[in-house]
Write a protein that holds these residues in place. Structure first.
Motif, PDB file in Angstrom:
ATOM      1  N   HIS A 104     -55.153 -87.765 -69.544  1.00  0.00           N
ATOM      2  CA  HIS A 104     -55.137 -88.875 -70.490  1.00  0.00           C
ATOM      3  C   HIS A 104     -54.608 -88.391 -71.838  1.00  0.00           C
ATOM      4  O   HIS A 104     -55.030 -87.347 -72.344  1.00  0.00           O
ATOM      5  CB  HIS A 104     -56.548 -89.423 -70.653  1.00  0.00           C
ATOM      6  N   GLN A 146     -52.796 -97.413 -71.904  1.00  0.00           N
ATOM      7  CA  GLN A 146     -53.049 -95.976 -71.968  1.00  0.00           C
ATOM      8  C   GLN A 146     -51.805 -95.219 -71.477  1.00  0.00           C
ATOM      9  O   GLN A 146     -51.068 -95.709 -70.633  1.00  0.00           O
ATOM     10  CB  GLN A 146     -54.259 -95.620 -71.102  1.00  0.00           C
ATOM     11  N   SER A 183     -61.716-103.104 -65.216  1.00  0.00           N
ATOM     12  CA  SER A 183     -61.203-101.874 -65.807  1.00  0.00           C
ATOM     13  C   SER A 183     -60.125-101.225 -64.975  1.00  0.00           C
ATOM     14  O   SER A 183     -59.758-100.101 -65.208  1.00  0.00           O
ATOM     15  CB  SER A 183     -62.351-100.893 -66.019  1.00  0.00           C
ATOM     16  N   HIS A 204     -71.468 -90.934 -66.466  1.00  0.00           N
ATOM     17  CA  HIS A 204     -70.572 -92.067 -66.295  1.00  0.00           C
ATOM     18  C   HIS A 204     -71.146 -93.054 -65.296  1.00  0.00           C
ATOM     19  O   HIS A 204     -71.900 -92.690 -64.383  1.00  0.00           O
ATOM     20  CB  HIS A 204     -69.190 -91.586 -65.848  1.00  0.00           C
ATOM     21  N   SER A 228     -63.633 -91.480 -63.312  1.00  0.00           N
ATOM     22  CA  SER A 228     -64.886 -92.090 -63.754  1.00  0.00           C
ATOM     23  C   SER A 228     -64.769 -92.463 -65.221  1.00  0.00           C
ATOM     24  O   SER A 228     -63.920 -91.932 -65.946  1.00  0.00           O
ATOM     25  CB  SER A 228     -66.077 -91.141 -63.525  1.00  0.00           C
ATOM     26  N   SER A 229     -65.594 -93.389 -65.635  1.00  0.00           N
ATOM     27  CA  SER A 229     -65.611 -93.779 -67.046  1.00  0.00           C
ATOM     28  C   SER A 229     -67.031 -94.167 -67.441  1.00  0.00           C
ATOM     29  O   SER A 229     -67.811 -94.616 -66.613  1.00  0.00           O
ATOM     30  CB  SER A 229     -64.640 -94.924 -67.323  1.00  0.00           C
ATOM     31  N   SER A 251     -62.888 -98.253 -72.187  1.00  0.00           N
ATOM     32  CA  SER A 251     -63.056 -96.806 -72.066  1.00  0.00           C
ATOM     33  C   SER A 251     -61.898 -96.179 -71.320  1.00  0.00           C
ATOM     34  O   SER A 251     -61.363 -96.765 -70.385  1.00  0.00           O
ATOM     35  CB  SER A 251     -64.340 -96.470 -71.308  1.00  0.00           C
ATOM     36  N   ARG A 252     -61.551 -94.986 -71.705  1.00  0.00           N
ATOM     37  CA  ARG A 252     -60.577 -94.242 -70.926  1.00  0.00           C
ATOM     38  C   ARG A 252     -61.217 -93.804 -69.625  1.00  0.00           C
ATOM     39  O   ARG A 252     -62.444 -93.699 -69.520  1.00  0.00           O
ATOM     40  CB  ARG A 252     -60.071 -93.027 -71.701  1.00  0.00           C
ATOM     41  N   GLN A 253     -60.391 -93.579 -68.636  1.00  0.00           N
ATOM     42  CA  GLN A 253     -60.863 -93.059 -67.376  1.00  0.00           C
ATOM     43  C   GLN A 253     -60.523 -91.580 -67.301  1.00  0.00           C
ATOM     44  O   GLN A 253     -59.456 -91.155 -67.718  1.00  0.00           O
ATOM     45  CB  GLN A 253     -60.233 -93.828 -66.210  1.00  0.00           C
ATOM     46  N   TYR A 254     -61.448 -90.830 -66.772  1.00  0.00           N
ATOM     47  CA  TYR A 254     -61.287 -89.382 -66.621  1.00  0.00           C
ATOM     48  C   TYR A 254     -60.932 -89.113 -65.166  1.00  0.00           C
ATOM     49  O   TYR A 254     -61.707 -89.440 -64.268  1.00  0.00           O
ATOM     50  CB  TYR A 254     -62.585 -88.656 -66.996  1.00  0.00           C
TER      51      TYR A 254
END
Lengths: 112, 114
Positions: free
Chosen positions: A45, A33, A98, B29, B94-95, B101-104
């Motif tokens: 992001h 990413q 993750s 999330h 959080s995701s 998944s992308r993380q916010y």
């Protein structure tokens, strides 16, 4: 070098030019990413590319991924002064966890 | 777009004091994270949290750190006895899912230990 190393460390260009930043990593990844950070602010992001993808586009952004070389590049086309920020790549391991492992970032300065 | 929020934006504390940094993740999330960024350095992972327990933590996350989800919305990071080297920007993220998944990320809390 450590996981997620970007180069160059700093890049200075003129508005309208393209900016290319590179990222190298060491371990197998699930995805990579790219994030952007304005000075002293939060992380935004930009784009996520999975390990089975080779190229991805989002607006003026183009990301490539070469898993054989364990490297990625972020291209910003037709740069604007507002693109001035630090750009980080971050990898998610193949292990299933993750956790994001960030690089040191490239500081991009776009002059009007 | 939904946002992760963090409070306070800036916290100043004296060495040895306890601090609690607060985060409100995005409501649906399931995975929550804390990262930190010492000034001029890269962002470093501290801890991940899922299903009311720590799922992964880094070497940085030693006994002086703890995390909690005290209710259905907040996610907190506690530093029991702050040290000068804890001065950093702390980011919550959080995701909705795991690795794919992308993380916010939230806007961060700047912690200054004097």
């Amino acid at each position: 070098s450590q996981q997620g190393e970007e180069d160059p460390q700093a890049l200075s260009i003129q508005e309208g030019e393209n900016a290319t930043m590179n990222c190298s990593y060491k371990t197998s990844i699930n995805n990579l990413q790219w994030y952007r950070q304005n000075s002293g602010r939060g992380l935004v992001h930009l784009i996520l590319i999975r390990s089975n993808e080779r190229e991805k586009h989002s607006g003026r952004l183009r990301v490539t991924l070469d898993t054989s070389k364990k490297s990625s590049s972020l291209l910003i086309t037709a740069s604007r002064a507002a693109d001035t920020a630090s750009y980080f790549c971050a990898t998610v391991p193949f292990s299933g966890y993750s956790t994001l492992t960030f690089g040191k970032g490239t500081m991009l300065l776009v002059s009007p | 777009e939904p946002e992760v929020t963090q409070t306070p934006s800036h916290q100043v504390t004296q060495m040895g004091q306890e601090v609690i940094l607060r985060c409100v993740p995005i409501s649906n999330h399931l995975y929550f994270y804390w990262y930190r960024q010492i000034l001029g350095q890269k962002v470093e992972f501290l801890v991940s949290f899922y299903n009311n327990e720590i799922s992964e933590k880094s070497e940085i996350f030693d006994d002086q750190f703890s995390v909690e989800r005290p209710d259905g919305s907040n996610f907190t990071l506690k530093i029991r006895s702050t040290k000068l080297e804890d001065s950093a920007m702390y980011f919550c993220a959080s995701s909705p899912g795991l690795a794919v998944s992308r993380q916010y990320f939230g806007p961060g809390t700047r912690l200054t230990v004097t």
